[in-house]
Design an enzyme around this catalytic site. Sequence first.
Site, PDB file in Angstrom:
ATOM      1  N   LEU A  69       0.825  -1.216   0.000  1.00 59.85           N
ATOM      2  CA  LEU A  69       0.000   0.000   0.000  1.00 59.85           C
ATOM      3  C   LEU A  69       0.855   1.260   0.000  1.00 59.85           C
ATOM      4  CD1 LEU A  69      -2.821  -0.945   2.556  1.00 59.85           C
ATOM      5  CD2 LEU A  69      -2.967  -0.918   0.052  1.00 59.85           C
ATOM      6  N   ASP A 128       3.348  14.934  13.896  1.00 56.15           N
ATOM      7  CA  ASP A 128       3.585  14.749  12.461  1.00 56.15           C
ATOM      8  C   ASP A 128       2.281  14.871  11.671  1.00 56.15           C
ATOM      9  OD1 ASP A 128       5.332  14.416  10.351  1.00 56.15           O
ATOM     10  OD2 ASP A 128       5.293  12.236  10.409  1.00 56.15           O
ATOM     11  N   GLY A 176       7.972   2.556   8.349  1.00 53.85           N
ATOM     12  CA  GLY A 176       7.550   1.203   8.036  1.00 53.85           C
ATOM     13  C   GLY A 176       6.956   1.075   6.655  1.00 53.85           C
ATOM     14  N   THR A 177       6.648  -0.164   6.301  1.00 55.11           N
ATOM     15  CA  THR A 177       6.019  -0.486   5.024  1.00 55.11           C
ATOM     16  C   THR A 177       4.634  -1.038   5.309  1.00 55.11           C
ATOM     17  OG1 THR A 177       8.208  -1.050   4.166  1.00 55.11           O
ATOM     18  CG2 THR A 177       6.304  -1.764   2.875  1.00 55.11           C
ATOM     19  N   VAL A 178       3.650  -0.584   4.535  1.00 53.76           N
ATOM     20  CA  VAL A 178       2.255  -0.943   4.802  1.00 53.76           C
ATOM     21  C   VAL A 178       1.724  -1.869   3.709  1.00 53.76           C
ATOM     22  CG1 VAL A 178      -0.066  -0.066   5.274  1.00 53.76           C
ATOM     23  CG2 VAL A 178       1.925   1.300   5.911  1.00 53.76           C
TER      24      VAL A 178
END
Length: 418
Positions: free
Chosen positions: A84, A204, A90-92
């Site tokens: 995604l 953020d 991180g990686t989703v």
Amino acid sequence: MSTDGATTGALELIVIVVVVVVKIGIIVYVCNRRSNMRKDPYVEDSRFIPLTMVKFLDDMERERPIRFTSQQLRIATENFSILLGSGGFGTVYKGIFSNGTAVAVKVLNGTSDKRIEEQFMAEVSTMGRTHHFNLVRLYGFCFESSLRALVYEFMINGSLDYHLFKSKKGIVIGFEKLHEIALGTARGIAYLHEECPQRIVHYDIKPGNIHLDSKFCAKVADFGLAKLCNRDKTHITMTGGRGTPGYAAPELWLPLPVTHKCDVYSFGMLLFEIIGRRRNMDVTLGDSQQWFPIWAWRKYEKNQLNDLMIVCTIEEKDEEVAERMVKVALCCVQYRPETRPVMSIVVKMLEGALEVPEPFNPFSHLFPGGVSEGGDSLARIAWNVDGFCWSSSEVVTKSTVVTGTPLMRRYEITMASD
């Protein structure tokens, strides 16, 4: 008769003994099964997890989030095959559980195990304790030696930046819906600041961290930098740089106190991008429009907001709401934190329930003469739920300003990075 009675009594005793033995057998079986389930995989994995993290995981298991195994997440995500997106934390991946629930699985990454643990605890401790319509829901987590991951509800329409800055691919959102997105985002941040048992500072806020559901309702996401704060503390102890350049408040990279008002500043910068449907810094435009916030201030100051409406293609029916949003954004990005409104007031101003006061020049510190002091005391009274002493800073965070074009260097602007 006595013989028959004795026989009957013996049979009854045998039946009772058999029933008791069977029940004991069932209990022993169930206990052994539960014991084995607890051993797999957590007991083995706990050898590699610090005691502080084990205690944290135990505490969180008593909260709402579910603890998933790495195997469960690999099955749900088809071995992490549907990407995604990815970012600094991180990686989703998209996943679907057997009951049909779609999820977004964020696999944490970092330069060290300590950094990953910090990200993990920041997100889980924050989202595990919050329940609000305008916050992305955390379903659960996985913390094993082979996988550190967070499982969130899946937002079918992705993040706001995709629709604001990539209109050729995303759906073009009407201005009325953009106003609703801004309002929903403000409500989510107000909940974090003012309604949680402990104040939560996000650090953020930006379009990439505002996710949209099937009805394009805004939900604040990505709490990898979030910090829990006691309400009786006026300033926040900082241990490292936070925030994204272009959205981060000045106090995050200058010798100024840090408070929850840094989120208010970031929201103001986000609001400018919603109004303009463009990144605040666009070096492809002429010098006067390269940095949208200061261009918007100049138009407001000269009573020329009609020019802004034309450039931003805002229809006449939306002009009143757009003008209100511009004024709110200018109020939010004031240089000094105590002159920014609290988020509950921002919500009321965006709703139209409160009149927006005339904002001061938020960029006066960029010009000779320094920061304007006029009206500071009035702003404190009108906008602050809990005031504080400006001089009582605990810890200061500094960072280097990245230079770019001459205009960016002149106004000390840094490029936003996703």
